[in-house]
Design a protein around this motif. Structure first.
Motif, PDB file in Angstrom:
ATOM      1  N   VAL A  70     -73.117  59.525 -32.683  1.00  0.00           N
ATOM      2  CA  VAL A  70     -72.389  59.513 -33.203  1.00  0.00           C
ATOM      3  C   VAL A  70     -72.204  58.572 -34.708  1.00  0.00           C
ATOM      4  O   VAL A  70     -71.210  58.873 -35.201  1.00  0.00           O
ATOM      5  N   THR A  71     -72.060  57.447 -34.031  1.00  0.00           N
ATOM      6  CA  THR A  71     -71.809  55.932 -34.317  1.00  0.00           C
ATOM      7  C   THR A  71     -72.796  55.452 -35.795  1.00  0.00           C
ATOM      8  O   THR A  71     -72.997  54.291 -36.229  1.00  0.00           O
ATOM      9  N   GLY A  72     -74.181  56.081 -34.969  1.00  0.00           N
ATOM     10  CA  GLY A  72     -74.910  55.207 -35.490  1.00  0.00           C
ATOM     11  C   GLY A  72     -75.576  53.587 -35.171  1.00  0.00           C
ATOM     12  O   GLY A  72     -76.456  52.920 -35.770  1.00  0.00           O
ATOM     13  N   MET A  73     -74.719  52.962 -34.055  1.00  0.00           N
ATOM     14  CA  MET A  73     -74.857  51.711 -33.520  1.00  0.00           C
ATOM     15  C   MET A  73     -75.132  51.605 -32.101  1.00  0.00           C
ATOM     16  O   MET A  73     -75.422  52.812 -31.381  1.00  0.00           O
ATOM     17  N   SER A  74     -75.776  51.167 -31.289  1.00  0.00           N
ATOM     18  CA  SER A  74     -76.544  51.011 -30.007  1.00  0.00           C
ATOM     19  C   SER A  74     -74.987  50.390 -29.492  1.00  0.00           C
ATOM     20  O   SER A  74     -73.895  49.465 -30.080  1.00  0.00           O
ATOM     21  N   LEU A  75     -75.055  50.139 -28.162  1.00  0.00           N
ATOM     22  CA  LEU A  75     -73.688  50.331 -27.377  1.00  0.00           C
ATOM     23  C   LEU A  75     -73.554  48.260 -27.894  1.00  0.00           C
ATOM     24  O   LEU A  75     -72.295  48.039 -28.033  1.00  0.00           O
ATOM     25  N   PRO A  76     -74.652  47.325 -27.584  1.00  0.00           N
ATOM     26  CA  PRO A  76     -74.161  45.675 -28.022  1.00  0.00           C
ATOM     27  C   PRO A  76     -74.005  45.568 -29.554  1.00  0.00           C
ATOM     28  O   PRO A  76     -73.057  44.545 -29.219  1.00  0.00           O
ATOM     29  N   GLU A  77     -74.000  46.163 -30.430  1.00  0.00           N
ATOM     30  CA  GLU A  77     -73.621  46.747 -31.927  1.00  0.00           C
ATOM     31  C   GLU A  77     -72.092  46.486 -31.454  1.00  0.00           C
ATOM     32  O   GLU A  77     -71.440  46.016 -32.119  1.00  0.00           O
ATOM     33  N   ALA A  78     -71.818  47.384 -31.039  1.00  0.00           N
ATOM     34  CA  ALA A  78     -70.543  48.448 -31.586  1.00  0.00           C
ATOM     35  C   ALA A  78     -69.537  47.532 -30.284  1.00  0.00           C
ATOM     36  O   ALA A  78     -67.967  47.035 -30.667  1.00  0.00           O
ATOM     37  N   VAL A  79     -70.220  46.381 -29.377  1.00  0.00           N
ATOM     38  CA  VAL A  79     -69.621  45.673 -28.389  1.00  0.00           C
ATOM     39  C   VAL A  79     -69.017  44.271 -28.875  1.00  0.00           C
ATOM     40  O   VAL A  79     -67.999  44.329 -29.790  1.00  0.00           O
ATOM     41  N   GLY A  80     -70.383  43.888 -29.179  1.00  0.00           N
ATOM     42  CA  GLY A  80     -70.503  42.880 -30.817  1.00  0.00           C
ATOM     43  C   GLY A  80     -69.233  42.786 -31.628  1.00  0.00           C
ATOM     44  O   GLY A  80     -69.081  42.060 -32.167  1.00  0.00           O
ATOM     45  N   GLY A  81     -69.234  44.005 -32.186  1.00  0.00           N
ATOM     46  CA  GLY A  81     -68.150  44.161 -33.543  1.00  0.00           C
ATOM     47  C   GLY A  81     -66.880  43.853 -33.547  1.00  0.00           C
ATOM     48  O   GLY A  81     -66.000  43.919 -33.689  1.00  0.00           O
ATOM     49  N   GLN A  82     -66.469  43.910 -31.760  1.00  0.00           N
ATOM     50  CA  GLN A  82     -64.832  44.138 -32.023  1.00  0.00           C
ATOM     51  C   GLN A  82     -64.723  42.530 -30.914  1.00  0.00           C
ATOM     52  O   GLN A  82     -64.285  42.970 -30.804  1.00  0.00           O
ATOM     53  N   GLY A 307     -84.204  44.041 -23.725  1.00  0.00           N
ATOM     54  CA  GLY A 307     -83.530  43.206 -24.059  1.00  0.00           C
ATOM     55  C   GLY A 307     -83.534  42.003 -25.093  1.00  0.00           C
ATOM     56  O   GLY A 307     -82.614  41.119 -25.795  1.00  0.00           O
ATOM     57  N   ALA A 308     -84.679  43.141 -26.075  1.00  0.00           N
ATOM     58  CA  ALA A 308     -84.385  42.719 -27.542  1.00  0.00           C
ATOM     59  C   ALA A 308     -83.645  43.197 -27.923  1.00  0.00           C
ATOM     60  O   ALA A 308     -82.557  42.788 -29.243  1.00  0.00           O
ATOM     61  N   MET A 309     -82.837  44.712 -27.834  1.00  0.00           N
ATOM     62  CA  MET A 309     -81.684  45.054 -28.165  1.00  0.00           C
ATOM     63  C   MET A 309     -80.506  44.492 -28.204  1.00  0.00           C
ATOM     64  O   MET A 309     -79.553  45.185 -29.194  1.00  0.00           O
ATOM     65  N   ILE A 310     -80.390  44.371 -26.983  1.00  0.00           N
ATOM     66  CA  ILE A 310     -79.134  43.127 -26.639  1.00  0.00           C
ATOM     67  C   ILE A 310     -79.097  42.206 -27.220  1.00  0.00           C
ATOM     68  O   ILE A 310     -77.662  41.442 -27.879  1.00  0.00           O
TER      69      ILE A 310
END
Length: 408
Positions: A70-82, A307-310
């Motif tokens: 839905v967002t086009g973001m991974s969970l780490p990206e979504a968390v990091g963006g906030q 790990g790389a995605m995180i």
């Protein structure tokens, strides 16, 4: 209307795959150690933990995949963006510790399997496991995600055959299995093992990873028929993959409860393997070891992917794959080199993972419940309530674990 019909009729089985990669995390060597220890020590007492944990995993993995689609973001990206930079670094540190605990379980498990199969020294087996995992991750980079999914799904099939075969030879008593569905504990050690089983089933790095897997495979479709179809296919993907993983986990515990309970020296994977060989024969023991090896090789490559995605999502940078593997492999290789009990290290690594679950799960529920972020695909209130219940239950179990460990 015709366009909508074509979308609905598109064969959704072609879209299956991301959840099977994430499911490898649910059948890694840490699961083997935790589930075999639970069955050998407590019989069928903790059957309910596997069932409950698998139901939790279905919900959690679907929410993660939905966030990515839905967002086009991974969970780490979504968390990091906030987060501000300092908070992002602290959050990355705990996620990185979880990744190291994951690698510990997977590399040590692969090393034990190579020792059982070929009598290789544990340290040598750990190095080989790490090297093969690197090659599998290169497959993903060079041949694309779909080829990686096929390789990992093939290994998942090997794992399933390796551990489910013993149930055919020696089926467990149905009445005792049913009795194990009643939730209860029997002292601090059973709580410790339950936390390890939970950490080995609802794994933080799989929660982080699945959002990126779904996004990388399916892209970021606009709201409408295509997205609805992809979300429907994702529910099937998650459901089937979690049923397979749950059956494998349950088989591990049932084999130990049926054949190993009360026997000496079954508190380690090596001892359990020897007991399986004595009880069920050489062929079943060989399949057990092959399943363990496939588990170690597949899960450590999936762990490297996570790990790389995180790191990419939280630090906005990537480091060379070889250097990253050397960093995350070091704790496992040190444990193997100094001669610490590998099976106990596996169980304790799963407890570490259990403590990392709230840090992945709470942001996931918050993000997928955010109407501004998710739009029409925001969680239903019941889904959100179930997500919070899962988070609270896991957190409470960890608090009880700390209390019983300190006071015991």
């Amino acid at each position: 209307m015709a366009s909508d019909q074509r979308v609905r009729l598109r064969p959704s089985w072609i879209l299956l795959g991301p959840a099977f990669v994430a499911a490898i995390a649910y059948v890694d060597p840490g699961n083997v150690a935790a589930n075999v220890s639970a069955g050998a020590q407590f019989g069928y007492l903790l059957v309910w933990v596997i069932v409950v944990a698998n139901a939790m995993a279905c919900l959690v993995q679907y929410l993660s995949a939905k966030l990515g689609l839905v967002t086009g973001m991974s969970l780490p990206e979504a968390v990091g963006g906030q987060m501000r930079r300092s908070s992002r670094l602290a959050y990355w540190l705990q996620a990185e510790l979880v990744a190291m605990a994951t690698d510990l379980a997977e590399v040590v498990g692969g090393a034990i399997a190579l020792y059982l199969l070929f009598d290789l020294p544990l340290l040598t087996g750990g190095v080989i496991t790490g090297f093969v995992s690197l090659l599998l991750f290169v497959v993903k980079d060079r041949r694309g995600q779909q080829m990686f999914e096929r390789v990992i799904t093939g290994l998942l099939l090997v794992i399933a055959i390796g551990f489910l075969s013993s149930l055919v030879v020696s089926p467990p008593p149905a009445a005792e299995v049913a009795d194990g569905l009643l939730p209860r504990f029997a002292g601090a050690e059973s709580v410790l093992l339950a936390a390890a089983m939970l950490g080995a089933t609802v794994m933080p790095h799989a929660v982080y990873l699945h959002s990126g897997l779904a996004r990388d495979r399916h892209g970021h479709p606009e709201a409408g028929p295509m997205r609805r179809m992809l979300l429907r296919a994702t529910r099937w993907d998650v459901g089937i993959a979690m049923v397979v993983a749950g059956a494998v986990n349950l088989s591990m515990l049932l084999v130990a409860a049926t054949n190993l309970q009360g026997q000496a020296d079954t508190d380690s994977i090596e001892g359990a393997h020897a007991a399986v060989e004595n009880t069920l024969g050489t062929t079943v023991a060989l399949l057990f070891a092959i399943g363990l090896l496939a588990s170690g090789l597949a899960s450590t490559s999936v762990g490297a992917y996570a790990g790389a995605m995180i790191m990419q999502g939280l630090l906005h940078r990537a480091i060379p794959l070889l250097l990253r593997r050397l960093i995350t492999l070091t704790p496992a290789l040190v444990i193997l080199a100094v001669g610490l009990d590998p099976s106990r290290a596996l169980v304790l690594s799963q407890v570490v993972l259990s403590f990392g679950i709230p840090f992945a799960l709470i942001p996931l529920v918050r993000l997928t419940s955010n109407t501004r972020l998710m739009g029409d695909d925001v969680n239903h209130r019941v889904t959100t309530a179930l997500g919070w219940i899962v988070g609270v239950l896991i957190t409470l179990l960890n608090v009880v674990l700390i209390y019983l460990t300190v006071t015991g």
